[in-house]
Each structure stands twice: as C-alpha cells, then as structure tokens.
Design a protein around this motif. Structure first.
Motif, PDB file in Angstrom:
ATOM      1  N   ARG A   1      33.169 -14.624  -9.424  1.00  0.00           N
ATOM      2  CA  ARG A   1      33.940 -15.749  -8.838  1.00  0.00           C
ATOM      3  C   ARG A   1      34.685 -15.583  -7.479  1.00  0.00           C
ATOM      4  N   ASN A   2      35.357 -14.396  -7.382  1.00  0.00           N
ATOM      5  CA  ASN A   2      36.207 -13.952  -6.473  1.00  0.00           C
ATOM      6  C   ASN A   2      35.210 -13.550  -5.116  1.00  0.00           C
ATOM      7  N   ALA A   3      34.117 -13.079  -5.370  1.00  0.00           N
ATOM      8  CA  ALA A   3      33.205 -12.780  -4.285  1.00  0.00           C
ATOM      9  C   ALA A   3      32.659 -13.976  -3.752  1.00  0.00           C
TER      10      ALA A   3
ATOM     11  N   ARG B   1      28.237 -22.503 -10.000  1.00  0.00           N
ATOM     12  CA  ARG B   1      29.498 -23.344  -9.641  1.00  0.00           C
ATOM     13  C   ARG B   1      30.458 -23.050 -10.442  1.00  0.00           C
ATOM     14  N   GLU B   2      30.123 -22.585 -11.628  1.00  0.00           N
ATOM     15  CA  GLU B   2      31.242 -22.396 -12.691  1.00  0.00           C
ATOM     16  C   GLU B   2      30.750 -21.135 -13.748  1.00  0.00           C
ATOM     17  N   ILE B   3      31.542 -20.161 -13.826  1.00  0.00           N
ATOM     18  CA  ILE B   3      31.112 -19.349 -14.819  1.00  0.00           C
ATOM     19  C   ILE B   3      32.365 -18.806 -15.542  1.00  0.00           C
ATOM     20  N   LYS B   4      32.215 -18.956 -16.966  1.00  0.00           N
ATOM     21  CA  LYS B   4      33.335 -18.856 -17.964  1.00  0.00           C
ATOM     22  C   LYS B   4      33.304 -17.963 -19.232  1.00  0.00           C
ATOM     23  N   ARG B   5      34.101 -17.098 -19.322  1.00  0.00           N
ATOM     24  CA  ARG B   5      34.049 -16.510 -20.464  1.00  0.00           C
ATOM     25  C   ARG B   5      34.384 -17.231 -21.792  1.00  0.00           C
ATOM     26  N   ILE B   6      33.747 -16.914 -22.979  1.00  0.00           N
ATOM     27  CA  ILE B   6      33.852 -17.744 -23.899  1.00  0.00           C
ATOM     28  C   ILE B   6      34.370 -16.898 -25.203  1.00  0.00           C
TER      29      ILE B   6
ATOM     30  N   GLY C   1      24.187 -15.811 -32.534  1.00  0.00           N
ATOM     31  CA  GLY C   1      24.803 -14.722 -32.096  1.00  0.00           C
ATOM     32  C   GLY C   1      26.291 -15.055 -31.492  1.00  0.00           C
ATOM     33  N   GLU C   2      26.767 -13.990 -30.615  1.00  0.00           N
ATOM     34  CA  GLU C   2      27.955 -14.229 -30.252  1.00  0.00           C
ATOM     35  C   GLU C   2      27.860 -14.629 -28.660  1.00  0.00           C
ATOM     36  N   ILE C   3      28.479 -15.906 -28.396  1.00  0.00           N
ATOM     37  CA  ILE C   3      28.531 -16.699 -27.041  1.00  0.00           C
ATOM     38  C   ILE C   3      29.303 -15.902 -26.202  1.00  0.00           C
ATOM     39  N   LEU C   4      28.908 -15.079 -25.210  1.00  0.00           N
ATOM     40  CA  LEU C   4      29.626 -14.417 -24.276  1.00  0.00           C
ATOM     41  C   LEU C   4      30.208 -15.451 -23.163  1.00  0.00           C
ATOM     42  N   CYS C   5      29.479 -15.923 -22.698  1.00  0.00           N
ATOM     43  CA  CYS C   5      29.931 -16.919 -21.428  1.00  0.00           C
ATOM     44  C   CYS C   5      28.982 -17.998 -21.223  1.00  0.00           C
TER      45      CYS C   5
END
Length: 131
Positions: free
Chosen positions: A14-16, A74-79, A124-128
């Motif tokens: 995100r920062n980059a 556009r959007e990347i979010k940790r779940i 499974g585990e939803i990472l993001c």
C-alpha cells in the motif's frame, strides 16, 4: 521483532503504491513467497523474486500500474489476524466486489485464490482480500 509478516507485506505494498515506487523489498518467508506468487498469477504484481542479502532471505516485488499510472491493486486488506483468525468453508468463502476482486485463502493444499478453493471444494483461513 515483527509479529505479523503478512500485514507488514500488505502495508509495504500500500505504502509503495501511494509513493509510486516500482519495486519493494521485504524479509521473506515461505508464506510471503506463496502470497507474492499468487498475486503475480492473478496479475496484481509484475514479478516476484526471492534473493539472499547477507545471509538473510529477502523478497522483491515489482508492482504493477495501469497506463495512466494508477496502481492495479486498488484495495488490499488483511482479514485473518493473529489475534482473531477467520476461517471459512468452501461454501462460505467471500466474493470480493462481486467477483471482481479476490480473497486469498490458506488451505491444506496451499495458498490459493477463493475461486480455486471453491473449485477444489476446500475451505481454510481467509488471509486477505485484494481488489
């Protein structure tokens, strides 16, 4: 000491992108390499390259931008977080932005997109989520 490497990776991306950087580097792990390769397969990043720097594993991501210079992600979010893990069965996997985005799921068969997990009938585990 870094507690959540996945959240650190997503924050670096995100920062980059806000700064308009072409490449980013971060400490590597097998999970981060799998995440990077999945982002490359799905077309969100251009290249993923693991390398060693003074005996430490590093990972270099080449970010992708469209013709107008806007980031592809556009959007990347940790779940799922270390304090609160989020699991879902194959039928319960989220559809991100009506199927235009993707959820990244850690399954018993490895890290995969929500589409592939649904096809394989694996939860499974939803990472993001990525859009």
């Amino acid at each position: 000491m870094m507690m959540d490497r996945i959240a650190d990776m997503l924050t670096r991306i995100r920062n980059a992108q806000v700064a308009g950087l072409e490449k980013i580097e971060m400490p590597s792990s097998n999970m981060l390499l799998a995440l990077g390769n999945l982002l490359k397969e799905e077309g969100y990043v251009q290249a993923v390259k693991p390398f060693n720097q003074k005996g430490h594993k590093q990972l270099r991501l080449t970010l992708r931008y469209d013709d107008e210079g806007a980031p592809v992600i556009r959007e990347i979010k940790r779940i799922s977080k270390p304090g609160r893990r989020v699991y879902a069965g194959a039928d319960e996997l989220p559809r991100v932005k009506s199927g235009f985005g993707m959820a990244i799921v850690s399954t018993s068969k490895g890290v995969m997109s929500d589409r592939k997990a649904r096809e394989a009938r694996i939860g499974g585990e939803i990472l993001c989520t990525v859009f």
